[in-house]
Design a protein around this motif. Structure first.
Motif, short mmCIF file in Angstrom:
data_model
loop_
_atom_site.label_atom_id
_atom_site.label_comp_id
_atom_site.label_asym_id
_atom_site.label_seq_id
_atom_site.Cartn_x
_atom_site.Cartn_y
_atom_site.Cartn_z
N UNK A 119 0.83 -1.22 0.00
CA UNK A 119 0.00 0.00 0.00
C UNK A 119 0.86 1.26 0.00
N UNK A 120 2.03 1.18 0.64
CA UNK A 120 2.89 2.36 0.75
C UNK A 120 4.11 2.27 -0.17
N UNK A 178 -8.39 -2.83 -1.60
CA UNK A 178 -7.80 -3.21 -0.31
C UNK A 178 -6.65 -2.25 0.04
N UNK A 179 -5.81 -1.95 -0.95
CA UNK A 179 -4.64 -1.08 -0.70
C UNK A 179 -5.09 0.33 -0.35
N UNK A 180 -6.14 0.82 -1.03
CA UNK A 180 -6.66 2.16 -0.72
C UNK A 180 -7.19 2.20 0.71
N UNK A 181 -7.86 1.11 1.14
CA UNK A 181 -8.38 1.04 2.51
C UNK A 181 -7.25 1.02 3.53
N UNK A 182 -6.15 0.32 3.20
CA UNK A 182 -4.99 0.28 4.10
C UNK A 182 -4.42 1.68 4.28
N UNK A 183 -4.30 2.42 3.16
CA UNK A 183 -3.77 3.79 3.25
C UNK A 183 -4.71 4.70 4.05
#
Lengths: 256, 256
Positions: free
Chosen positions: B147-148, B179-184
């Protein structure tokens, strides 16, 4: 640095960072003083500032290594960019000489990543494209990058499964160890039919300004009718040319 | 740096290096002057020295990025070492609270590498060991690191095959993007039965002094009978604790 101590504070700070290398991952202050030509008190004061910022870290034995923060900042380098721009004219010259595939690759994790390729109508077909990845043990560029990689990565690759692409692929750890030693001795890898039986590659290391191997250059030619020894001199010459253009000043001695 | 311009030349040089970040990979001299508080003429002179050494490089548009030589020196950092030593006490506290597997992992190429794990007799079994590797898309720590990560790596993973470990594994690129957008957005990954159906992991980012994500911390618990939301606060708190201990000073604003 043997030309006397650096003058400006900036150049002194940079000289301290430049004292670290793959052969000198940790240094004591007196070694830093010796390698940079700086007086011990100056080295001590500057190292202290570098530690406070996180550019260097002190271990339990009182020796210094490159710190997490400098690693973070360094990882922001758009590495492929400057490398590709600098390498391209040399790669074009090498293509003019050989009329075969000329490839530039860097290490990423435990794989080779191809960052540039020059090819033409007479060149033998290859499976790689810029951006494509292959394992380290089976290609000329991979064997070069692995030969000069840190020991951890070497042991990791040597202990893992070594995928067989052809009957020529080196899949035995002991044999791969001997191949890597030969690459370090000769400064060149000759990889005959290990990815595809009909082609062979000759690869040489590209050095950066800090005298570490930053990339590998190769020419891929048909396995039939080519004596790889005729390819070795131009590949080595071009790899050294790229290294010089990147700011490499020749090998630094380990003990000074 | 908002506390006024740095005083010593060393701290000025380091402030210039520290002006670069994942959000500011290239900077013009006036931006460097603004971000460091240094007068434009001073910034200009120091940037010139940094370019001559290879710590910075100038692109065709006259902007600067971190150079190949600084990347080389930074790559000499024995990264796992200081990270592990700093993280261990926080990981032990987290283990005392949860009595489940506590894991620390870093990014290497397109994979997760586990650098430390604390476990106990009551913990759910996990397939990872220190030094073992897993793909990024299927684990909590992997989803945090991805994500980062830089956009190139994200696109590479999103475009490649996403291996299915269980029926819960995210194997669709569009879903992984969400999923990655939610992690960020949340600063945490909750990965339910995506590697093994009987366990779930909660992972949070660990920041280094330059405000980039340098590692991920996770707790792996049994999927049955655990509400992952109860694990989120201690994991986030411990990850922030490790970040602070590494020298992280909180998030830097992108625009100043």
């Amino acid at each position: 640095m043997s030309r006397g101590a650096p003058r400006s504070v900036t150049s002194r700070v940079l000289a301290i960072l430049g004292a670290f290398s793959a052969e000198r991952v940790t240094l004591g202050v007196s070694e830093i003083s010796r390698h940079t030509g700086l007086p011990l008190t100056t080295a001590h004061r500057l190292v202290g500032e570098l530690v406070r910022w996180g550019a260097l870290e002190r271990d339990d034995a009182g020796r210094y290594h490159v710190g997490l923060r400098l690693w973070e900042v360094g990882s922001l380098a758009p590495r492929g960019l400057g490398l590709r721009e600098t390498a391209l004219p040399f790669m074009e010259d090498l293509y003019e000489i050989t009329h075969q595939n000329v490839q530039l690759a860097v290490l990423d994790g435990a794989e080779v990543v191809y960052v540039e390729r020059i090819s033409g109508p007479r060149a033998v077909s290859v499976i790689t494209r810029p951006g494509s990845r292959l394992p380290l043990h089976a290609t000329g560029v991979g064997q070069v990058l692995l030969a000069y990689a840190d020991r951890d990565l070497q042991e990791r690759v040597l202990s893992g499964p070594l995928r067989r692409f052809t009957g020529n692929t080196v899949t035995d750890a002991g044999e791969l160890r001997r191949v890597l030693a030969a690459v370090r001795r000769d400064g060149v890898a000759m990889c005959d039919g290990q990815v595809e039986t009909f082609s062979l590659s000759v690869a040489a290391p590209v050095y950066g300004p800090a005298d570490t191997v930053v990339a590998a250059l190769s020419v891929v030619v048909p396995a039939e009718g080519t004596d790889p020894r005729t390819i070795v001199p131009p590949v080595r010459a071009s790899a050294r040319g790229i290294s010089r253009a990147l700011g490499w000043a020749g090998h630094r001695s380990t003990h000074r």
